[in-house]
Design an enzyme around this catalytic site. Structure first.
Site, PDB file in Angstrom:
ATOM      1  N   ALA A 257       1.085  -1.351  -0.086  1.00 50.96           N
ATOM      2  CA  ALA A 257       0.177   0.285   0.191  1.00 50.96           C
ATOM      3  C   ALA A 257       0.388   1.146   0.077  1.00 50.96           C
ATOM      4  CB  ALA A 257      -1.192  -0.039   1.246  1.00 50.96           C
ATOM      5  N   ASP A 277       1.431  -3.802   4.069  1.00 45.67           N
ATOM      6  CA  ASP A 277       3.030  -3.339   3.514  1.00 45.67           C
ATOM      7  C   ASP A 277       4.243  -3.740   4.639  1.00 45.67           C
ATOM      8  OD1 ASP A 277       4.045  -1.081   0.877  1.00 45.67           O
ATOM      9  OD2 ASP A 277       5.774  -1.579   2.304  1.00 45.67           O
ATOM     10  N   ASP A 303       4.300  -9.034   5.013  1.00 50.22           N
ATOM     11  CA  ASP A 303       4.659  -9.661   3.996  1.00 50.22           C
ATOM     12  C   ASP A 303       3.501 -10.433   3.445  1.00 50.22           C
ATOM     13  OD1 ASP A 303       5.558 -11.347   1.889  1.00 50.22           O
ATOM     14  OD2 ASP A 303       7.613 -11.818   2.379  1.00 50.22           O
ATOM     15  N   ASP A 318      -1.101  -3.711  -5.792  1.00 50.60           N
ATOM     16  CA  ASP A 318      -0.220  -2.769  -6.386  1.00 50.60           C
ATOM     17  C   ASP A 318       1.375  -3.281  -6.260  1.00 50.60           C
ATOM     18  OD1 ASP A 318       0.789  -0.857  -8.018  1.00 50.60           O
ATOM     19  OD2 ASP A 318       0.232   0.453  -6.856  1.00 50.60           O
ATOM     20  N   CYS A 371       3.338  -0.359 -12.074  1.00 47.63           N
ATOM     21  CA  CYS A 371       3.464   0.476 -12.680  1.00 47.63           C
ATOM     22  C   CYS A 371       4.875   0.083 -13.696  1.00 47.63           C
ATOM     23  CB  CYS A 371       3.719   1.805 -11.683  1.00 47.63           C
ATOM     24  SG  CYS A 371       5.403   0.976 -11.163  1.00 47.63           S
TER      25      CYS A 371
END
Length: 444
Positions: A257, A277, A303, A318, A371
């Site tokens: 996150a 995260d 994790d 993400d 990304c």
């Protein structure tokens, strides 16, 4: 790996010379990237310069890496014997000075003089200060002719440019490479009234709902920052959370996150968010952002490969990736990655996706995004996941889900943004990060 060389102060360096400290920090940042010891932005985390000098250092370092291919080609032509060995920070000094001469509104004389001072101030580079002076003066004298001989794709590593040409076609690869040579605008996600905030801040609203500003000043000084009315988030990065639809009252997990842009989006939309995260430091930044924005989320340091929780109504993953879609904002990524990195991170993504299946309720949504511009980290991951998880089905992304951005939805129904999308007559106001996202629903 040892720390990159950095100019030691000698009397000849002139510690009080205006602008020298900013150049020294830019050299340190670029040297760190060249040695693959740190990301470009890391060099500025603990910098103690005044705001004006810090902004100048960031600008010089950013342009140096954004146009590194061009500058490196020029230096190779002008240095008949190549870069001298054991010359300490000489290469970074030359690169940052050339960036100022060629691409920034800095007097050539100042750029050359300060570069020579930095070379003289380092034990290893000082013997080459005369060489630095001569090379930089040649660049200054012949800049137009020198630049005209270098193709636009020079600022993208050849291995990466070939991948993009093979995947997207030559014309699109060229357009992406060109878009990444321009320092991008500042994109904001606002809690409410995007049009009003665009007017207040002198920007414009994008079809996606983001506010875009042509801004290179201090972000904290902008109206609405301290009041928590908006947060910085590239227009493309703001799209995956939109794929969840109406999340008011739902339990949503945002995995991997930090730094928290998607967490803020989903929390602002009324969801009960759990942000996960593995990095406690990055989650601290997320927590600080949420506090400024007056938003709430359960924050978990874990994790996700081993994390267990009751299934959620929706999950966003993400995933860690090669980040090749963020080169326009993080130009050092182009020169710090290799094709080997893509294979390694794709394996991690595969394992993370496999773990997600049990975290989504029957009837719930899973949005996977990266990304990255590489198919191994996007389309191929989803094909593999759906093949092995028959209780999930692709729910195609619709143009209306993302503000009707032309060319951002693939024939298969994936989101695939490119740096060359969102064209604008002003290159600074054009483009967006490269993102991939897929929306899948678990069968009830």
């Amino acid at each position: 790996m040892s720390k990159p060389p950095f100019p030691a102060r000698h009397p000849s360096a002139g510690p009080n010379v205006p602008g020298l400290a900013a150049r020294a920090l830019a050299v340190k940042a670029v040297a760190g990237v060249l040695s693959q010891d740190q990301a470009l932005e890391d060099a500025f985390d603990d910098a103690s310069l005044e705001a004006r000098d810090l902004a100048l250092a960031r600008m010089i370092a950013g342009v140096s890496m954004r146009r590194y291919g061009t500058i490196g080609t020029l230096l190779e032509k002008l240095l008949a014997k190549g870069m001298p060995r054991k010359s300490g920070p000489l290469e970074a000094i030359l690169i940052t000075a050339a960036a100022q001469i060629l691409f920034l509104d800095v007097p050539d004389r100042a750029a050359v003089d300060l570069a020579v001072r930095l070379a003289r101030g380092d034990d290893r580079a000082q013997a080459f200060s005369g060489l630095a002076n001569a090379v930089l003066r040649k660049i200054s004298a012949g800049k137009e002719e020198l630049l005209a001989a270098i193709p636009p794709e020079a600022d993208t590593p050849s291995w990466l440019y070939k991948r993009w040409s093979d995947q997207y076609g030559a014309a699109t690869a060229a357009a992406m490479a060109a878009a990444q040579r321009v320092e991008p605008s500042l994109d904001l996600t606002v809690k409410a009234d995007a049009a009003g905030w665009a007017e207040r801040l002198g920007g414009r609203t994008l079809p996606t709902g983001s506010v875009r500003l042509a801004h290179n000043g201090t972000i904290r000084a902008l109206e609405g920052y301290e009041a928590g009315e908006w947060w910085v988030q590239d227009a493309a990065a703001a799209l995956p959370a939109r794929l969840l639809g109406n999340v008011a009252g739902l339990r949503v997990a945002d995995l991997c996150a930090a730094p928290g842009g998607k967490t803020a989006q989903v929390a602002a939309a009324g969801a009960r968010v759990t942000a996960v995260d593995r990095s406690a430091a990055r989650l601290q930044r997320l927590t600080e952002n949420l506090k400024r924005l007056d938003l709430e989320a359960d924050v978990v340091t874990a994790d996700i490969l081993g994390w267990k929780a009751e299934p959620f109504d929706a999950v966003i993953l993400d995933a860690p990736c090669s980040a090749t879609g963020t080169i326009r904002r993080h130009p050092d990524v182009a020169w710090s990655k290799s094709a080997r990195d893509i294979g390694a991170v794709a394996d991690l993504q595969r394992r993370m996706l496999g773990r997600m299946a049990s975290l989504v309720k029957p009837g719930g949504l899973l949005v996977y995004c990266t990304c990255s511009l590489e198919r191994e980290e996007g389309e191929e991951q989803i094909a593999r996941f759906l093949d092995g998880n028959k209780d999930f089905a692709l729910e195609p992304v619709l143009s209306d889900d993302i503000g009707g951005i032309e060319g951002a939805v693939t024939p298969e129904g994936f989101l695939r943004t490119l740096p060359s999308l969102l064209p604008d007559p002003d290159p600074v106001m054009a483009g967006m990060d490269g993102f991939f996202a897929a929306r899948m629903r678990r069968k009830g």
